[in-house]
Enzyme design. Structure first.
Site, PDB file in Angstrom:
ATOM      1  N   LYS A 173       0.815  -1.213   0.000  1.00 34.54           N
ATOM      2  CA  LYS A 173       0.000   0.000   0.000  1.00 34.54           C
ATOM      3  C   LYS A 173       0.854   1.272   0.000  1.00 34.54           C
ATOM      4  O   LYS A 173       0.367   2.351  -0.299  1.00 34.54           O
ATOM      5  CB  LYS A 173      -0.965   0.000   1.186  1.00 34.54           C
ATOM      6  CG  LYS A 173      -2.051  -1.062   1.040  1.00 34.54           C
ATOM      7  CD  LYS A 173      -3.103  -0.972   2.133  1.00 34.54           C
ATOM      8  CE  LYS A 173      -4.213  -1.994   1.931  1.00 34.54           C
ATOM      9  NZ  LYS A 173      -3.786  -3.381   2.220  1.00 34.54           N
TER      10      LYS A 173
HETATM   11  C1  LIG Z   1      -4.458  -4.514   1.648  1.00 36.10           C
HETATM   12  C2  LIG Z   1      -3.728  -5.821   1.659  1.00 36.10           C
HETATM   13  C3  LIG Z   1      -4.094  -6.920   0.823  1.00 36.10           C
HETATM   14  C4  LIG Z   1      -5.313  -6.878  -0.063  1.00 36.10           C
HETATM   15  O1  LIG Z   1      -5.156  -6.038  -1.170  1.00 36.10           O
HETATM   16  P1  LIG Z   1      -6.433  -5.529  -1.982  1.00 36.10           P
HETATM   17  O2  LIG Z   1      -5.931  -4.520  -2.927  1.00 36.10           O
HETATM   18  O3  LIG Z   1      -7.388  -4.965  -0.977  1.00 36.10           O
HETATM   19  O4  LIG Z   1      -7.017  -6.737  -2.676  1.00 36.10           O
HETATM   20  C5  LIG Z   1      -3.313  -8.061   0.841  1.00 36.10           C
HETATM   21  N1  LIG Z   1      -2.244  -8.164   1.655  1.00 36.10           N
HETATM   22  C6  LIG Z   1      -1.862  -7.153   2.476  1.00 36.10           C
HETATM   23  C7  LIG Z   1      -0.690  -7.344   3.356  1.00 36.10           C
HETATM   24  C8  LIG Z   1      -2.578  -5.946   2.505  1.00 36.10           C
HETATM   25  O5  LIG Z   1      -2.197  -4.958   3.336  1.00 36.10           O
END
Ligand SMILES: *Cc1c(COP(=O)(O)O)cnc(C)c1O
Length: 441
Positions: free
Chosen positions: A107
Site C-alpha cells: 500500500k
Molecule cells: C491490503 C492488503 C491486501 C489486499 O489487497 P487488496 O488490494 O485490498 O485486494 C493483501 N495483503 C496485504 C498485506 C494488505 O495490506
C-alpha cells in the site's frame, strides 16, 4: 483523461476531482474513460529499462494529459524510492516482493503516489490553505497513508483508529511520526471511526472552516500506480528469458489485482491471473456461479484480506462488460477465461507457510502464503508463476514465529518505528468532540 462513475449517475470528472473527491457523487468508483495500449516498442524495450522509467511510461498513459510530464516524472521517481524486486522461491515460482517501502506493505506505492499527486494539484492554488486528509483505519491503511503523506507540504493528515483494536506494530507506524500527521485514538471500533470521518465530510460548518479530503483505497491515485510493479515484474523475468507468466494476487478489496488487470488491458504480456483469497470467498464463488453475493467478512489469519464485499469488484465488471454493454453471462465468460480463483482456510494458509519454508527456506507472510499456495496448485508445467508478497512477514511476527517455530528478524525500518514515542489524541466516540477537535486544530 476523464473519469466516469461505475454507477453511471454522476457527471464525469477530471483527474483532479477524481483524486480530491475519491468517490463519485452517486457513490460509484471512478474509472478512466479510456485505457490506452502501450506501444509494442515499449513492451519490447522494457527488459532493458529501470523500474522508475518503466513506471513513468505507464504513468504517462494514465496521467499524461493532466500532469505535465516533468512533474509526473518527479512524482513517479519520488514515489518509487524503493525497489519491488522479483525473487526466485523455487523452480517456476517467483515472489514479487512489495514490502520494501516505508511501512513494509504494497500500500506504500499507492499512498506515496496519491500524496504527491494531491500536492501537485493543490500547489499554487489558494495559497497557504492546508488540505486536511481524514482516514479511518483498522491497521494497515493508516500507516501507509500517514507515511505516504509524511512531510508533504500543505497537507495535514488525521488518522482515526479504534483504541486497543490495532496491533502494537501497526499502531507505532502511524502514532510515532509527528510533523503533519496526527493520530486520533477513538473509544470505539473501526466502524465508529469510519462513521466519524463520513460525518465530517457531510458537516457544512466544518467544510467551510477547513478543506477536507479522503485517502481511501478506492481512489484512482492509489490503485492505478500499483500497475507499475506488474510491468516491472514482467520486464525482470523477461530479461531472464522467462515468459508465459501467471500473476497471482492475494486479494481482499481487489484493488491490487484490479491494477494488474488494467495493466493487462494496456498490453502487459501476462497469460492469466489468479485471485487468491482467504476464507472470504465471494469472488471465488462469483467465478464458479456467475453470481455476486456479498457476505459479512470473516476474521482470518490474513486479516488485511478480510473483506466480504470487495469495492473494486465493480471496476472489474466494468472492465470486462465494456462498461455495461455486454451481458452478465458474456462478462462472466470473459472474466473466467482470464482469472481463476482460490480460497484457503487458516489451516491451509499455515500449511503453505510451513511447506514453503521447509522446502525453500523462504518465509511467507499469511497473505503471500495464499498466493504461493494457489500457484503450487494451479500452475501448468509450461508456465512461470509470480505471486505478490504483499507485506513483510515481520509485520505479523507473532503469528509467523509461532507457525514456523522461528524468531524472525525485525527489519531496521520497522524497529525504528517501534522505538518511537507514541503520540495520539484520545477522543470519545462522539462527532461533536471530533468536530471540536478539528475546528481548534
Ligand atoms: C491490503 C492488503 C491486501 C489486499 O489487497 P487488496 O488490494 O485490498 O485486494 C493483501 N495483503 C496485504 C498485506 C494488505 O495490506
Amino acid at each position: 483523461m476523464k473519469y466516469y462513475s461505475t454507477n453511471h449517475q454522476a457527471p464525469v470528472a477530471n483527474l483532479r476531482k477524481a483524486v480530491v473527491k475519491g468517490l463519485a457523487e452517486d457513490r460509484g468508483l471512478y474509472m478512466p474513460e479510456e485505457i490506452y495500449k502501450l506501444p509494442q516498442a515499449f513492451i519490447d524495450d522494457m527488459p532493458a529499462m529501470r523500474f522508475q522509467d518503466i513506471a513513468y511510461n505507464v504513468a504517462s498513459q494514465f496521467f499524461g494529459d493532466d500532469v505535465d510530464l516533468d512533474g509526473l516524472q518527479d512524482l513517479v521517481y519520488d514515489t518509487l524510492s524503493f525497489d519491488c524486486p522479483v525473487v526466485k522461491v523455487k523452480d517456476n515460482i517467483y515472489s514479487l516482493e512489495l514490502f520494501h517501502g516505508p511501512t513494509l506493505a504494497f500500500k506504500d506505492v499507492g499512498a506515496r503516489f496519491m500524496a504527491r499527486l494531491l500536492q501537485y494539484f493543490i500547489r499554487g492554488e489558494r495559497k497557504g490553505e492546508t488540505v486536511n486528509v481524514l482516514v479511518a483505519t483498522s491497521g494497515d491503511t493508516g500507516s501507509a497513508v500517514a507515511n505516504g503523506f509524511l512531510g508533504v507540504d500543505g497537507i495535514d493528515v488525521y488518522v482515526l483508529y479504534p483504541k486497543g483494536k490495532v496491533s502494537p506494530i501497526q499502531e507505532c507506524q502511524f502514532t510515532t511520526l509527528g510533523r503533519n500527521i496526527t493520530a486520533i485514538e477513538v473509544d470505539g471500533v473501526f466502524d465508529d471511526c469510519q462513521r466519524l470521518v463520513k460525518s465530517a465530510f457531510m458537516d457544512e460548518e466544518l467544510n467551510r472552516h477547513m478543506k477536507l479530503t479522503s485517502a481511501n483505497s478506492i481512489n484512482v491515485a492509489r490503485f492505478l500506480p500499483q500497475a507499475f510493479y506488474y510491468f516491472n515484474a514482467y520486464a525482470r523475468l523477461k530479461a531472464l528469458g522467462l515468459d508465459n507468466l501467471v500473476m497471482c494476487v492475494p486479494s481482499g478489496n481487489f484493488g491490487n489485482i484490479c491494477a494488474a488487470l488494467f495493466g493487462h488491458q494496456m498490453g502487459l504480456p501476462v497469460k492469466r491471473f489468479i485471485a487468491a483469497n482467504n476464507a472470504n470467498d465471494v469472488f471465488y464463488n462469483y467465478l464458479l456461479t456467475g453470481r455476486y453475493e456479498p457476505k459479512p467478512s470473516k476474521q482470518t489469519l490474513a486479516n488485511a484480506m478480510d473483506v466480504g464485499d470487495p469495492s473494486n469488484f465493480a471496476r472489474i465488471i466494468n472492465l470486462y462488460s465494456q462498461d455495461g454493454k455486454l451481458s452478465p453471462e458474456e462478462t462472466h465468460r470473459r472474466i473466467t477465461s482470464l482469472i481463476s480463483g482460490a480460497t484457503y482456510s487458516d489451516e491451509q494458509i499455515r500449511e503453505a507457510m510451513r511447506s514453503c519454508y521447509a522446502e525453500t527456506g523462504y518465509i511467507l507472510d499469511p497473505h503471500g502464503a495464499c498466493g504461493y499456495r494457489a500457484l503450487q496448485e494451479q500452475l501448468q508445467p509450461s508456465e512461470v508463476g509470480v505471486f505478490c508478497e504483499t507485506a513483510h512477514p515481520a509485520k505479523f511476527k507473532e503469528k509467523v514465529d509461532e507457525i514456523l517455530g522461528i524468531d524472525i528478524d525485525i527489519p531496521e525500518r520497522l524497529a525504528a518505528f517501534m522505538r518511537g514515542e507514541k503520540q495520539s489524541v484520545n477522543i470519545p466516540n462522539d462527532f461533536e468532540a471530533f468536530k471540536a477537535f478539528l475546528m481548534n486544530a
